[in-house]
Design a protein around this motif. Structure first.
Motif: not given
Length: 193
Positions: A13, A19, A51-52, A56-59, A61, A64, A68, A119
């Motif tokens: 992101d 971050y 990351t999550s 969250s939301p993570g840097y 992505r 979908p 993980d 997803r």
């Protein structure tokens, strides 16, 4: 913001300042008694913060259809990326018998999703035995791909963590073809839930 393609599994992101704030909160993870971590451990910590569930939301992505991605280490301390991919039962059709005998993952399509990379989520209800398949791809990461950390806090830490995360995203994206093959093997024949 860039979108996912068949060649991308992870995107970084543009929210770098956010971050950096998360890195500052978790600065203790990035040193060993004041000394910077080895590149592999530094990259693993940078990814974990990016990351999550930490951020969250993570840097970072994830596409979908990727469940993980987590860092791990082999017995010699080498960095590994564990990519988890949820598969439809079709990937094991011959061994499972007739279709519809077992419950399967449900497809989740958020508003605005084009449906190309649905997803898969756990069913909300079960009316029969379910077989929920997950494949784990384990990718070795060589140290020469990673930045050598010199900082334990501040803007230098943020920049080095970004470099490490981008390097790991590059390793993941290089794995897109085999991941796409796995997902195609388990693709549903029709609509499905």
């Amino acid at each position: 913001m860039p979108d996912f393609t068949d060649h991308t599994l992870a995107l970084c992101d543009g929210g770098g300042s956010r971050y950096g704030a998360y890195l500052a909160q978790h600065a203790g993870r990035f040193h060993d008694d004041g000394d910077p971590l080895r590149p592999a451990h530094f990259a693993a910590e940078a990814w974990t913060v990016a990351t999550s569930p930490v951020m969250s939301p993570g840097y970072v992505r994830l596409r979908p259809d990727i469940a993980d991605v987590r860092p791990a280490f082999d017995y010699n301390g080498g960095l590994l990326l564990r990519i988890e991919v949820r598969l439809r039962q079709r990937a094991l059709a011959d061994s499972l018998g007739p279709s519809g005998r077992f419950g399967d993952w449900w497809q989740h399509r958020p508003l605005g999703d084009d449906g190309r990379r649905p997803r898969l989520i756990e069913p909300e209800e079960y009316d029969r035995l379910a077989v929920l398949l997950t494949a784990t791809l384990v990718v070795p990461v060589t140290d020469h791909l990673l930045p050598v950390p010199t900082a334990t806090r501040g803007p230098e830490l943020t920049e080095q963590a970004r470099q490490a995360v981008h390097a790991l995203a590059g390793v993941l994206n290089a794995c897109a073809p085999p991941v796409n093959q796995l997902l195609a093997a388990g693709a549903p024949c029709g609509g499905g839930r």
